[in-house]
Design a protein around this motif. Structure first.
Motif, PDB file in Angstrom:
ATOM      1  N   SER A 171       0.842  -1.190   0.000  1.00  0.00           N
ATOM      2  CA  SER A 171       0.000   0.000   0.000  1.00  0.00           C
ATOM      3  C   SER A 171       0.880   1.245   0.000  1.00  0.00           C
ATOM      4  O   SER A 171       2.035   1.203   0.420  1.00  0.00           O
ATOM      5  CB  SER A 171      -0.900   0.030   1.235  1.00  0.00           C
ATOM      6  N   GLU A 172       0.307   2.342  -0.449  1.00  0.00           N
ATOM      7  CA  GLU A 172       0.930   3.644  -0.247  1.00  0.00           C
ATOM      8  C   GLU A 172       1.134   3.872   1.247  1.00  0.00           C
ATOM      9  O   GLU A 172       0.526   3.182   2.083  1.00  0.00           O
ATOM     10  CB  GLU A 172       0.022   4.726  -0.850  1.00  0.00           C
ATOM     11  N   HIS A 173       2.020   4.814   1.600  1.00  0.00           N
ATOM     12  CA  HIS A 173       2.263   5.078   3.032  1.00  0.00           C
ATOM     13  C   HIS A 173       0.917   5.268   3.737  1.00  0.00           C
ATOM     14  O   HIS A 173       0.018   5.934   3.249  1.00  0.00           O
ATOM     15  CB  HIS A 173       3.203   6.260   3.225  1.00  0.00           C
ATOM     16  N   LEU A 174       0.808   4.674   4.927  1.00  0.00           N
ATOM     17  CA  LEU A 174      -0.512   4.531   5.542  1.00  0.00           C
ATOM     18  C   LEU A 174      -1.088   5.840   6.061  1.00  0.00           C
ATOM     19  O   LEU A 174      -2.291   5.911   6.340  1.00  0.00           O
ATOM     20  CB  LEU A 174      -0.454   3.487   6.662  1.00  0.00           C
ATOM     21  N   LEU A 178      -5.470   8.871   6.016  1.00  0.00           N
ATOM     22  CA  LEU A 178      -6.032  10.000   6.755  1.00  0.00           C
ATOM     23  C   LEU A 178      -6.317  11.201   5.854  1.00  0.00           C
ATOM     24  O   LEU A 178      -6.836  12.209   6.324  1.00  0.00           O
ATOM     25  CB  LEU A 178      -5.072  10.422   7.869  1.00  0.00           C
ATOM     26  N   SER A 179      -5.985  11.076   4.577  1.00  0.00           N
ATOM     27  CA  SER A 179      -6.137  12.224   3.683  1.00  0.00           C
ATOM     28  C   SER A 179      -7.603  12.558   3.441  1.00  0.00           C
ATOM     29  O   SER A 179      -8.421  11.690   3.125  1.00  0.00           O
ATOM     30  CB  SER A 179      -5.457  11.932   2.341  1.00  0.00           C
ATOM     31  N   ALA A 180      -7.911  13.838   3.569  1.00  0.00           N
ATOM     32  CA  ALA A 180      -9.257  14.323   3.250  1.00  0.00           C
ATOM     33  C   ALA A 180      -9.327  14.904   1.837  1.00  0.00           C
ATOM     34  O   ALA A 180     -10.377  15.395   1.425  1.00  0.00           O
ATOM     35  CB  ALA A 180      -9.675  15.379   4.263  1.00  0.00           C
ATOM     36  N   ASP A 181      -8.214  14.825   1.097  1.00  0.00           N
ATOM     37  CA  ASP A 181      -8.184  15.338  -0.269  1.00  0.00           C
ATOM     38  C   ASP A 181      -8.941  14.403  -1.212  1.00  0.00           C
ATOM     39  O   ASP A 181      -9.322  13.289  -0.844  1.00  0.00           O
ATOM     40  CB  ASP A 181      -6.745  15.480  -0.759  1.00  0.00           C
ATOM     41  N   LYS A 182      -9.066  14.868  -2.464  1.00  0.00           N
ATOM     42  CA  LYS A 182      -9.722  14.058  -3.493  1.00  0.00           C
ATOM     43  C   LYS A 182      -8.812  13.924  -4.702  1.00  0.00           C
ATOM     44  O   LYS A 182      -8.061  14.844  -5.034  1.00  0.00           O
ATOM     45  CB  LYS A 182     -11.061  14.673  -3.910  1.00  0.00           C
ATOM     46  N   ARG A 186     -12.649  11.730  -6.174  1.00  0.00           N
ATOM     47  CA  ARG A 186     -12.914  10.641  -5.243  1.00  0.00           C
ATOM     48  C   ARG A 186     -12.129  10.860  -3.952  1.00  0.00           C
ATOM     49  O   ARG A 186     -10.966  11.278  -3.977  1.00  0.00           O
ATOM     50  CB  ARG A 186     -12.508   9.311  -5.863  1.00  0.00           C
ATOM     51  N   PRO A 187     -12.702  10.555  -2.789  1.00  0.00           N
ATOM     52  CA  PRO A 187     -12.039  10.799  -1.503  1.00  0.00           C
ATOM     53  C   PRO A 187     -10.890   9.808  -1.274  1.00  0.00           C
ATOM     54  O   PRO A 187     -11.080   8.600  -1.266  1.00  0.00           O
ATOM     55  CB  PRO A 187     -13.163  10.585  -0.487  1.00  0.00           C
ATOM     56  N   ILE A 188      -9.688  10.338  -1.089  1.00  0.00           N
ATOM     57  CA  ILE A 188      -8.497   9.493  -1.017  1.00  0.00           C
ATOM     58  C   ILE A 188      -8.538   8.562   0.190  1.00  0.00           C
ATOM     59  O   ILE A 188      -8.424   7.337   0.062  1.00  0.00           O
ATOM     60  CB  ILE A 188      -7.231  10.370  -0.992  1.00  0.00           C
ATOM     61  N   GLY A 189      -8.637   9.122   1.374  1.00  0.00           N
ATOM     62  CA  GLY A 189      -8.541   8.304   2.579  1.00  0.00           C
ATOM     63  C   GLY A 189      -9.609   7.232   2.656  1.00  0.00           C
ATOM     64  O   GLY A 189      -9.328   6.070   2.962  1.00  0.00           O
ATOM     65  N   ALA A 190     -10.850   7.617   2.372  1.00  0.00           N
ATOM     66  CA  ALA A 190     -11.956   6.655   2.456  1.00  0.00           C
ATOM     67  C   ALA A 190     -11.802   5.544   1.430  1.00  0.00           C
ATOM     68  O   ALA A 190     -12.037   4.367   1.733  1.00  0.00           O
ATOM     69  CB  ALA A 190     -13.288   7.378   2.263  1.00  0.00           C
ATOM     70  N   GLU A 191     -11.378   5.900   0.200  1.00  0.00           N
ATOM     71  CA  GLU A 191     -11.262   4.860  -0.825  1.00  0.00           C
ATOM     72  C   GLU A 191     -10.050   3.960  -0.601  1.00  0.00           C
ATOM     73  O   GLU A 191     -10.118   2.761  -0.891  1.00  0.00           O
ATOM     74  CB  GLU A 191     -11.205   5.496  -2.211  1.00  0.00           C
ATOM     75  N   LEU A 192      -8.937   4.496  -0.110  1.00  0.00           N
ATOM     76  CA  LEU A 192      -7.792   3.648   0.191  1.00  0.00           C
ATOM     77  C   LEU A 192      -8.131   2.685   1.319  1.00  0.00           C
ATOM     78  O   LEU A 192      -7.770   1.501   1.271  1.00  0.00           O
ATOM     79  CB  LEU A 192      -6.574   4.496   0.559  1.00  0.00           C
ATOM     80  N   THR A 193      -8.844   3.170   2.308  1.00  0.00           N
ATOM     81  CA  THR A 193      -9.292   2.281   3.389  1.00  0.00           C
ATOM     82  C   THR A 193     -10.183   1.174   2.842  1.00  0.00           C
ATOM     83  O   THR A 193     -10.019  -0.004   3.184  1.00  0.00           O
ATOM     84  CB  THR A 193     -10.052   3.089   4.464  1.00  0.00           C
ATOM     85  N   GLU A 194     -11.123   1.531   1.986  1.00  0.00           N
ATOM     86  CA  GLU A 194     -12.023   0.538   1.404  1.00  0.00           C
ATOM     87  C   GLU A 194     -11.255  -0.428   0.507  1.00  0.00           C
ATOM     88  O   GLU A 194     -11.577  -1.626   0.459  1.00  0.00           O
ATOM     89  CB  GLU A 194     -13.125   1.227   0.618  1.00  0.00           C
ATOM     90  N   ALA A 195     -10.236   0.050  -0.196  1.00  0.00           N
ATOM     91  CA  ALA A 195      -9.430  -0.837  -1.044  1.00  0.00           C
ATOM     92  C   ALA A 195      -8.757  -1.921  -0.210  1.00  0.00           C
ATOM     93  O   ALA A 195      -8.735  -3.099  -0.599  1.00  0.00           O
ATOM     94  CB  ALA A 195      -8.388  -0.028  -1.804  1.00  0.00           C
ATOM     95  N   VAL A 238      -3.614   5.083  12.211  1.00  0.00           N
ATOM     96  CA  VAL A 238      -3.640   4.307  10.970  1.00  0.00           C
ATOM     97  C   VAL A 238      -3.693   2.810  11.249  1.00  0.00           C
ATOM     98  O   VAL A 238      -4.377   2.055  10.530  1.00  0.00           O
ATOM     99  CB  VAL A 238      -2.452   4.664  10.051  1.00  0.00           C
ATOM    100  N   TYR A 239      -3.010   2.343  12.280  1.00  0.00           N
ATOM    101  CA  TYR A 239      -3.071   0.913  12.581  1.00  0.00           C
ATOM    102  C   TYR A 239      -4.443   0.517  13.121  1.00  0.00           C
ATOM    103  O   TYR A 239      -4.954  -0.566  12.819  1.00  0.00           O
ATOM    104  CB  TYR A 239      -1.971   0.520  13.564  1.00  0.00           C
TER     105      TYR A 239
END
Length: 636
Positions: A171-174, A178-182, A186-195, A238-239
């Motif tokens: 994964s990208e650095h964890l 926490l990123s709120a950017d898009k 698409r929302p980065i943090g939420a989608e990386l978590t879902e991935a 993040v953990y």
């Protein structure tokens, strides 16, 4: 080097390109290894390909195939432009994309600096038309397409099915969670978590490895009035996130906090990860010890001991990731390993986490003298199947030490795109099948295209490393692993004959079902978009099915099936992002597709045979599921 902290994407890419292939130094060479030349080299010509096979060499980690236009050479290793290690782990190789007569030789390698003598040369010329073989089906294939016979014995179990993809994914650095950017709206943090959740829930992956847990964006270390201050609250965030859906971290101990770095200007990536050795190794050891002790206190000793592990640094054999010397890295390894073990001797630590198979033998040599612990060996490669480090472990008296490939995939190059279509799917299956049973983890790099090492994605299909796009659309590579994971738990005997080229098979049974997974691939990336001369007509014969009727499902991954990139192109998608309506359309068609409607087959009269064309690149999965009551009717 230039300090690229806060660099633009273009600056980060230029810096990367300037340094990526430069070694950080030469470690102590391997010693005491003698290899012989491979014997029994044989070259078998097929349509548009030559298949080479040879006898194994004791102590070899892999083999380099060389080619020349003349019997007297010069012989040069066959290399692909985006493959970091051209050596293959097994005793066969399929050469495609060449015309006219060629001569071949093979040499064994025991480590990256230990290469044996060349074999005797053998000639071969690819065929222009289909050969006649006893094993190929008698009925002609369409348009003279070369034929392949696959025979599966449903009653012959070879072993429990290994699943090397289930242990780990990259994964990208964890902190990106926490990123709120898009990106692309698409929302980065939420989608990386879902991935990562998808990796766990749909592919059964248990751990995630990522860079930079010690970087300053998580605030783990600073010095106040000259004294170290530790703060692991960002790490906890993040953990906790990945633990919430059942994943655990493989803790890569990197990179260097600014206040601990000997030279903070030595950085990599757009986010300015510091690659310098510490200015004080004792303080580095204290930081590692404090982090591990904190994790044990927070999550429990049994949890961390049984499910976590600690990997020292990342690719220190490359200048772009380590500004120190090899000796300084091995010192860092010793200090880190001691710090982990000081918390509890049963906690796992390993390395060298190297690029392109480097420094594996060198680390084993080093720790034999230093006494540092090595609970697993880890390294990386791209564009090829992983080599076999078991002989090296045996040579160092460490038989059975787990072997983890903590980064692996079709390409080491950002924004390359080679893996986004069906080529990537077939490549992943070739590598996983090769790795099965001889190593413990083959970790795909990475889960998601939400990735920012050299800049965030600029388009939906930008050549990202992810199994999933931004938007969590499933690429063909994802479907390949999904199909492999559908195989049962008992591997079955399967043989492949005819003008095989890159056709491979993997079969297993479980819960009454029999699954047969086939793919057609090449390591020649120049043919990644396909080559009709390498397409094959396949007959799959399944023997020893219990009598009765079965539902046959045939799923396919190729240019026109289970291929979200093709779907995007068919919508007129270009080098940009979908609109809201297009996102909905893409998610609606994001599915594993069937090659043909479900069928009923009868196993009462003996073997069951299925015939179909398999393109290169392409993947087929046949699944035979018993129809309730048919076995009883068959017995009447």
């Amino acid at each position: 080097m230039t300090n690229i902290s806060g660099a633009t994407a273009d600056e980060a890419r230029r810096d990367w390109q300037a340094r990526i292939y430069k070694a950080s130094g030469t470690a102590a060479p391997s010693a005491g290894v003698t290899l012989t030349a491979p014997g029994g080299l044989r070259a078998t010509a097929g349509v548009a390909q030559v298949t080479l096979s040879w006898e194994p060499v004791e102590g070899a980690a892999g083999y380099l195939v060389h080619r020349s236009d003349h019997v007297d050479g010069p012989f040069e290793p066959i290399r692909q432009p985006d493959v970091d290690v051209p050596a293959v782990p097994g005793t066969s190789y399929v050469d495609t994309g060449m015309a006219g007569p060629r001569w071949y030789v093979v040499t064994a390698i025991a480590a990256m600096d230990v290469v044996g003598p060349l074999s005797a040369p053998v000639p071969a010329t690819p065929l222009a038309g289909p050969p006649a073989t006893e094993e190929a089906p008698r009925e002609p294939a369409p348009e003279g397409m070369p034929e392949v016979a696959v025979r599966v014995h449903a009653g012959r179990v070879t072993r429990p099915l290994p699943r090397p993809w289930r242990h780990m994914v990259g994964s990208e650095h964890l902190s990106h969670l926490l990123s709120a950017d898009k990106t692309g709206g698409r929302p980065i943090g939420a989608e990386l978590t879902e991935a990562l959740r998808i990796m766990h829930d749909e592919l059964g992956v248990s751990t995630v490895r990522a860079h930079a847990i010690l970087c300053d964006d998580l605030g783990v270390y600073r010095e106040v009035d000259g004294a170290p201050v530790h703060d692991f609250s960002g790490v906890d965030t993040v953990y906790d996130a990945i633990m919430s859906f059942g994943m655990r971290p493989i803790v890569e101990l990197s990179f260097m906090p600014r206040d601990l770095a000997r030279d903070p200007s030595q950085t990599v990536f757009g986010y300015g990860a510091i690659i310098s050795p510490p200015h004080d190794y004792d303080r580095w050891g204290d930081l590692v010890q404090a982090l591990v002790a904190h994790l044990v206190a927070r999550y429990g000793l049994e949890e961390v001991r049984d499910n976590w592990a600690f990997e020292v640094w990342n690719e220190a054999n490359l200048e772009v990731f380590w500004s120190g010397t090899p000796e300084e890295f091995f010192r860092l390894y010793d200090v880190s390993a001691a710090a982990v073990k000081s918390v509890d001797p049963a906690l796992r630590v390993g390395g060298p986490s190297s690029a392109a198979n480097g420094w594996v033998d060198e680390l084993l040599t080093h720790v034999a003298a230093s006494g540092a612990a090595v609970d697993f060996i880890s390294t990386h490669t791209y564009g090829n199947a992983p080599l076999d480090w078991r002989p090296a472990l045996a040579r160092h008296g460490r038989e059975g030490t787990p072997i983890w490939w903590t980064e692996w995939g079709p390409t080491p190059t950002h924004f390359h795109g080679i893996g986004d279509g069906a080529f990537g799917a077939a490549f992943l299956l070739h590598g996983m099948r090769s790795a099965a049973g001889r190593l413990d983890s083959l970790s795909h790099w990475v889960a998601s295209d939400h990735f920012e090492e050299l800049g965030r994605p600029q388009a939906l299909f930008h050549g990202g490393f992810g199994l999933l796009t931004v938007g969590n659309l499933r690429k063909p590579r994802f479907w390949a692993l999904s199909l492999a994971d559908r195989l049962g738990d008992e591997e079955l005997e399967a043989t492949v004959h005819g003008d095989v080229a890159g056709v491979e098979s993997w079969a297993a049974r479980g819960s009454g079902r029999v699954g047969v997974l086939l793919w057609n691939s090449t390591l020649n990336q120049a043919q990644a978009d396909g080559d009709p001369l390498l397409d094959r007509y396949v007959t799959v014969t399944v023997e020893d099915l219990p009598p009765g009727e079965y539902e046959l499902r045939h799923h396919r991954v190729d240019e026109s099936h289970s291929n979200i990139r093709t779907a995007w192109r068919s919508m007129g998608g270009g080098d940009g992002w979908p609109t809201g309506e297009q996102w909905a359309e893409l998610h609606a068609v994001d599915a594993l597709e069937e090659f043909a409607p479900p069928d009923r087959v009868n196993a009462r009269g003996g073997p069951v045979a299925i015939r179909f064309a398999l393109p290169m690149p392409g993947v087929s999965y046949l699944e035979f599921s018993p129809i309730a009551g048919s076995a009883e009717r068959s017995a009447e």
